[in-house]
Design an enzyme around this catalytic site. Structure first.
Site, mmCIF file in Angstrom:
data_model
loop_
_atom_site.group_PDB
_atom_site.id
_atom_site.type_symbol
_atom_site.label_atom_id
_atom_site.label_comp_id
_atom_site.label_asym_id
_atom_site.label_seq_id
_atom_site.Cartn_x
_atom_site.Cartn_y
_atom_site.Cartn_z
ATOM 1 N N ILE A 66 -21.050 -37.729 9.125
ATOM 2 C CA ILE A 66 -20.689 -36.810 10.208
ATOM 3 C C ILE A 66 -21.064 -35.425 9.691
ATOM 4 O O ILE A 66 -20.734 -35.056 8.564
ATOM 5 C CB ILE A 66 -19.188 -36.940 10.567
ATOM 6 C CG1 ILE A 66 -18.796 -36.022 11.728
ATOM 7 C CG2 ILE A 66 -18.271 -36.701 9.372
ATOM 8 C CD1 ILE A 66 -17.345 -36.287 12.236
ATOM 9 N N SER A 67 -21.809 -34.665 10.487
ATOM 10 C CA SER A 67 -22.304 -33.362 10.026
ATOM 11 C C SER A 67 -21.153 -32.382 9.818
ATOM 12 O O SER A 67 -20.080 -32.514 10.402
ATOM 13 C CB SER A 67 -23.273 -32.770 11.052
ATOM 14 O OG SER A 67 -24.414 -33.584 11.169
ATOM 15 N N GLN A 68 -21.443 -31.381 8.984
ATOM 16 C CA GLN A 68 -20.554 -30.228 8.784
ATOM 17 C C GLN A 68 -20.192 -29.642 10.159
ATOM 18 O O GLN A 68 -21.060 -29.552 11.035
ATOM 19 C CB GLN A 68 -21.374 -29.239 7.959
ATOM 20 C CG GLN A 68 -20.771 -27.919 7.632
ATOM 21 C CD GLN A 68 -21.844 -27.004 7.034
ATOM 22 O OE1 GLN A 68 -23.027 -27.359 6.933
ATOM 23 N NE2 GLN A 68 -21.426 -25.832 6.631
#
Ligand code: SAH
Length: 220
Positions: A66-68
């Site tokens: 899951i991206s930043q």
């Protein structure tokens, strides 16, 4: 009544929005509201709940991340969404990015190649009551055509080249956000498709897991 953990995570979420997003120039009010509202911790494995609002990407299993939060906000904002937009996503993963987009659009078609992640994403989206995301299984680079046209498209995995195969499926003025580069580092591009042609703007360096598929990298 909110228990102690939920209350603590809600504080962390508001601080994430203030410091990581508004503090770094994110200004799309709908995206800010989406990320202040959606409980991101429900989209990461339980042992990572307390890390969910930190300024970093997190592993969600099966080699996916899951991206930043800032990257989710930045890519979402670049799509300039409005309430009646149809959005395409390559790489459902946890479903978090799709939930943020769905908050600010009419419908999101999100395609994921790993079946186990689809099960997780569907549970996560149901848990927060999101009903305008269609999650489909398969190679999104090959299946995009089936659900076109789109007003916006986001690839949350790294593409080896500009995704020209998507241009015919975009409505006039459609926006595509995509990391383009090799397996390890990429440049984020915003592409505006007008009369079937793409106008591209580089938006900075990023790091994503690779697209695996027809218009991606070959499987290992
Ligand atoms: N957007 C997700 C994160 C995705 S990580 C989130 O918010 O959690 C990138 C995802 O792209 C991985 O889950 C990977 O399995 C998926 N992926 C890679 N190539 C793909 C393809 N050709 N079609 C569909 N999904 C793909």
């Amino acid at each position: 009544m909110m228990d102690k953990k939920e209350a603590r995570l809600e504080v962390a979420r508001k601080e994430m929005v203030t410091h990581q997003l508004i503090g770094r120039g994110i200004h799309d009010q709908c995206i800010l509201r989406a990320m202040a509202t959606i409980p991101r911790h429900l989209f990461v494995p339980e042992h990572l709940h307390d890390a969910a609002y930190q300024d970093c990407p997190l592993p969600i299993g099966y080699g996916a991340t899951i991206s930043q939060p800032y990257i989710v906000a930045y890519m979402s904002e670049l799509l300039s969404l409005s309430k009646n937009d149809r959005v395409f996503e390559l790489g459902t993963g946890s479903g978090y990015q799709a939930a943020v987009l769905a908050f600010c659009a009419q419908e999101v078609v999100s395609i994921e190649r790993i079946p186990e992640l689809i099960t997780i994403a569907l549970e996560n989206l149901a848990a927060i009551g999101t009903s305008n995301v269609r999650v489909l299984e398969g190679d999104a680079t090959a299946l995009a055509a089936d659900h076109a046209p789109y007003d916006a498209a986001i690839l949350t995995a790294a593409s080896p080249a500009l995704p020209e195969y998507l241009y015919p499926y975009m409505n006039d003025g459609g926006r595509i956000v995509v990391p383009v580069g090799d397996m390890y580092v990429q440049e984020l591009f915003l592409i505006t498709v007008v009369h079937g042609k793409g106008r591209t703007e580089g938006m900075g360096g990023v790091r994503f897991v690779p697209v695996i598929g027809r218009y991606g990298f070959p499987p290992k």
